[in-house]
Design an enzyme around this catalytic site. Structure first.
Site, PDB file in Angstrom:
ATOM      1  N   LYS A   1       3.535   5.697   5.023  1.00 63.27           N
ATOM      2  CA  LYS A   1       2.939   4.370   5.109  1.00 63.27           C
ATOM      3  C   LYS A   1       2.654   3.954   6.550  1.00 63.27           C
ATOM      4  CE  LYS A   1       5.250   3.110   0.832  1.00 63.27           C
ATOM      5  NZ  LYS A   1       6.198   2.221   0.160  1.00 63.27           N
TER       6      LYS A   1
ATOM      7  N   ARG B   1      11.755  10.654  11.833  1.00 62.76           N
ATOM      8  CA  ARG B   1      12.628   9.915  10.910  1.00 62.76           C
ATOM      9  C   ARG B   1      12.032   9.805   9.511  1.00 62.76           C
ATOM     10  NH1 ARG B   1      13.237   6.390  15.508  1.00 62.76           N
ATOM     11  NH2 ARG B   1      11.780   4.909  14.590  1.00 62.76           N
TER      12      ARG B   1
ATOM     13  N   ASN C   1       6.226   2.080  -5.077  1.00 62.75           N
ATOM     14  CA  ASN C   1       6.758   1.676  -6.364  1.00 62.75           C
ATOM     15  C   ASN C   1       5.955   2.172  -7.563  1.00 62.75           C
ATOM     16  OD1 ASN C   1       8.808   0.346  -7.667  1.00 62.75           O
ATOM     17  ND2 ASN C   1       7.564  -1.484  -7.982  1.00 62.75           N
TER      18      ASN C   1
ATOM     19  N   ARG D   1      12.648  -3.185  -5.640  1.00 59.19           N
ATOM     20  CA  ARG D   1      11.386  -3.322  -6.374  1.00 59.19           C
ATOM     21  C   ARG D   1      11.636  -3.015  -7.844  1.00 59.19           C
ATOM     22  NH1 ARG D   1       7.037  -2.305  -3.088  1.00 59.19           N
ATOM     23  NH2 ARG D   1       5.820  -3.277  -4.745  1.00 59.19           N
TER      24      ARG D   1
ATOM     25  N   PRO E   1       0.840  -1.211   0.000  1.00 61.77           N
ATOM     26  CA  PRO E   1       0.000   0.000   0.000  1.00 61.77           C
ATOM     27  C   PRO E   1       0.871   1.255   0.000  1.00 61.77           C
ATOM     28  CG  PRO E   1      -0.614  -1.504   1.795  1.00 61.77           C
ATOM     29  CD  PRO E   1       0.653  -2.017   1.201  1.00 61.77           C
ATOM     30  N   GLU E   2       0.478   2.247  -0.795  1.00 62.47           N
ATOM     31  CA  GLU E   2       1.219   3.517  -0.802  1.00 62.47           C
ATOM     32  C   GLU E   2       0.454   4.521   0.063  1.00 62.47           C
ATOM     33  OE1 GLU E   2       3.049   4.509  -4.551  1.00 62.47           O
ATOM     34  OE2 GLU E   2       3.102   2.415  -5.155  1.00 62.47           O
TER      35      GLU E   2
END
Ligand SMILES: [Zn+2]
Length: 275
Positions: A52, A124, A165, A263, A2-3
């Site tokens: 994410k 981060r 990706n 990927r 999932p993006e």
């Protein structure tokens, strides 16, 4: 995987279903029994996403932190009633009220953390184009100093959060950028174009649940959004993603693929030649 737009939708939907309620939290699978016990009965305050990562804040400074990873799902069953939704598969966490049941399966990460730990996690992460007031300069500082390729950098969540990706391949094509150009050789204007394109495209992903990047579909979804009704897209199309060997929609060259940052990257060698 999932993006960012998927996590944004999930946070929004969890918020709509649970905000202000005291869901019963359980771990049918057993792996998250202690965490579920910590959350159960607390008031669900607010859910947000950053890239994410999903954060669901409960009262008493308890925050549910979820990363779905490659195969995780978090599904919300509306109009459900406690006890009437059978447990299917390995459910790590179930949140249940008398109106909703949400089941988390196969996450990469599921933990109860403090607000300080939430801050440490988000510190981060790079800027997320879907967050309010994201700082694209922060990402640019990381990119412009790096010898890594722009295709790698766009996938690095500490540089830019939420892009996966599909968006990386599609946006680099849309902006006609050579994916193998090192970050430090990228022009500032190219980065600005990538960022603005993501700011433009990601909300279309939020609205439709699908990654929309091809001009005709972008126009279609935009006009539907303006009219206040978005029809579900029947098929996802792309410029380059998973189109290896097929002709480029712009120049007719064969779309190429190669593994970059773990990927498969897809690109057109002709349209995305280094200028
Ligand atoms: Zn092409």
């Amino acid at each position: 995987m999932p993006e960012g737009h998927t996590l944004y939708r999930l946070a929004r939907d969890l918020d709509a279903a649970y905000r202000g309620t005291q869901p019963e939290a359980t771990s049918p699978q057993g792996k998250f029994a202690a965490g579920a016990a910590l959350l159960s009965g607390r008031t669900f305050v607010h859910a947000t996403s950053w890239g994410k990562h999903l954060f669901a804040e409960f009262d008493g400074d308890a925050c549910l932190h979820v990363h779905l990873g490659l195969i995780g799902t978090f599904t919300i069953d509306e109009h459900a009633y406690v006890g009437e939704v059978p447990v299917v598969g390995q459910v790590r966490l179930r949140l249940a009220t008398d109106a909703h049941v949400a089941d988390l399966r196969g996450p990469n990460l599921c933990a109860v953390i403090t607000p300080e730990q939430v801050e440490a996690v988000t510190a981060r992460l790079g800027p997320d184009p879907l967050r309010p007031d994201p700082d694209p300069d922060l990402a640019w500082r990381g990119i412009s100093r790096s010898g890594r390729t722009v295709a790698e950098l766009l996938m690095d969540q500490s540089v830019l959060a939420g892009v996966g990706n599909v968006y990386r391949s599609e946006v680099l094509f849309r902006q006609r950028i050579d994916p193998f150009r090192p970050g430090k050789e990228l022009r500032r204007s190219s980065w600005d174009a990538i960022w603005l394109d993501l700011v433009d495209l990601l909300p279309l992903g939020v609205a439709t649940g699908k990654i929309v990047t091809v001009a005709e579909q972008v126009e279609q979804v935009r006009s539907e959004l303006a009219e206040g009704q978005v029809d579900p897209l029947t098929a996802r199309t792309s410029y380059v993603y998973k189109r290896q060997g097929e002709p480029c929609r712009v120049c007719g060259s064969r779309i190429r693929t190669r593994e970059v940052a773990g990927r498969n990257l897809f690109w057109c060698g002709r349209c995305q030649r280094r200028r």
